[in-house]
Motif scaffolding. Sequence first.
Motif, mmCIF file in Angstrom:
data_model
loop_
_atom_site.group_PDB
_atom_site.id
_atom_site.type_symbol
_atom_site.label_atom_id
_atom_site.label_comp_id
_atom_site.label_asym_id
_atom_site.label_seq_id
_atom_site.Cartn_x
_atom_site.Cartn_y
_atom_site.Cartn_z
ATOM 1 N N LEU A 180 0.667 -1.065 -0.078
ATOM 2 C CA LEU A 180 0.167 -0.539 -0.217
ATOM 3 C C LEU A 180 0.641 1.277 -0.200
ATOM 4 O O LEU A 180 0.483 2.562 -0.734
ATOM 5 C CB LEU A 180 -1.063 -0.198 1.487
ATOM 6 C CG LEU A 180 -2.818 -1.085 1.409
ATOM 7 C CD1 LEU A 180 -3.101 -0.882 2.302
ATOM 8 C CD2 LEU A 180 -2.501 -0.460 0.023
ATOM 9 N N CYS A 240 1.997 2.767 -3.353
ATOM 10 C CA CYS A 240 0.544 3.221 -4.661
ATOM 11 C C CYS A 240 0.312 4.378 -4.421
ATOM 12 O O CYS A 240 -0.706 4.855 -5.320
ATOM 13 C CB CYS A 240 -0.896 2.041 -3.299
ATOM 14 S SG CYS A 240 -0.734 0.659 -3.378
ATOM 15 N N MET A 276 -0.505 5.500 -8.603
ATOM 16 C CA MET A 276 -1.072 4.368 -8.772
ATOM 17 C C MET A 276 -2.480 5.148 -9.456
ATOM 18 O O MET A 276 -2.620 6.358 -8.572
ATOM 19 C CB MET A 276 -1.322 3.241 -7.952
ATOM 20 C CG MET A 276 -0.163 2.372 -8.249
ATOM 21 S SD MET A 276 -0.383 1.232 -7.068
ATOM 22 C CE MET A 276 -0.983 -0.022 -7.687
ATOM 23 N N THR A 284 -6.745 5.013 -9.597
ATOM 24 C CA THR A 284 -7.440 4.877 -7.867
ATOM 25 C C THR A 284 -8.180 3.110 -8.366
ATOM 26 O O THR A 284 -8.204 2.108 -8.152
ATOM 27 C CB THR A 284 -8.837 5.230 -8.882
ATOM 28 O OG1 THR A 284 -8.658 7.199 -8.161
ATOM 29 C CG2 THR A 284 -10.047 4.873 -7.581
ATOM 30 N N GLU A 317 -6.340 1.315 -9.975
ATOM 31 C CA GLU A 317 -5.386 0.298 -9.781
ATOM 32 C C GLU A 317 -4.793 -0.214 -8.341
ATOM 33 O O GLU A 317 -4.861 -0.909 -7.828
ATOM 34 C CB GLU A 317 -3.523 0.885 -10.193
ATOM 35 C CG GLU A 317 -4.166 0.486 -11.580
ATOM 36 C CD GLU A 317 -2.419 1.323 -12.090
ATOM 37 O OE1 GLU A 317 -1.439 0.981 -13.173
ATOM 38 O OE2 GLU A 317 -2.134 2.336 -11.895
ATOM 39 N N LYS A 318 -5.007 1.318 -7.433
ATOM 40 C CA LYS A 318 -5.479 1.127 -6.120
ATOM 41 C C LYS A 318 -6.277 0.061 -5.735
ATOM 42 O O LYS A 318 -6.354 -1.057 -5.044
ATOM 43 C CB LYS A 318 -5.495 1.951 -5.117
ATOM 44 C CG LYS A 318 -4.186 2.961 -5.528
ATOM 45 C CD LYS A 318 -4.334 4.771 -5.151
ATOM 46 C CE LYS A 318 -3.264 5.626 -5.020
ATOM 47 N NZ LYS A 318 -4.120 6.483 -4.390
ATOM 48 N N ASN A 319 -7.415 -0.032 -6.779
ATOM 49 C CA ASN A 319 -9.000 -0.640 -5.844
ATOM 50 C C ASN A 319 -8.455 -2.180 -6.570
ATOM 51 O O ASN A 319 -8.178 -2.909 -5.181
ATOM 52 C CB ASN A 319 -9.959 -0.304 -6.983
ATOM 53 C CG ASN A 319 -10.351 0.766 -6.492
ATOM 54 O OD1 ASN A 319 -9.797 1.591 -4.761
ATOM 55 N ND2 ASN A 319 -11.451 1.370 -6.628
#
Length: 68
Positions: A17, A20, A23, A25, A27-29
Motif C-alpha cells: 500500500l 501506491c 497509481m 484509483t 490500480e489501487k482498488n
Amino acid sequence: MMNLKKSVIALSTLALLSGCANMTTREKNMAIGATVGGVLGSVLSNGNGAATAGGAAVGGYIGHEIKH
C-alpha cells in the motif's frame, strides 16, 4: 508460528500500500482487492496456497471492476 505469519502478511500489505502513491484509483482498488482476497483465501483455507492465490485473483478482479 502463527504470529510470525500474521506479521509477515501485515508488513507485506503495508509495503504494497505504501507503493501506491502514483497509481490510478483503479490500480489501487485492484491491489487492495488482491491483498484482501489473498489474506481471506489463506485464512479460510488454513494456508492452502491454491486458495490463497485464488482469493488474490478474485479479489484483484473485483477491485479492478469497481467503479469509482
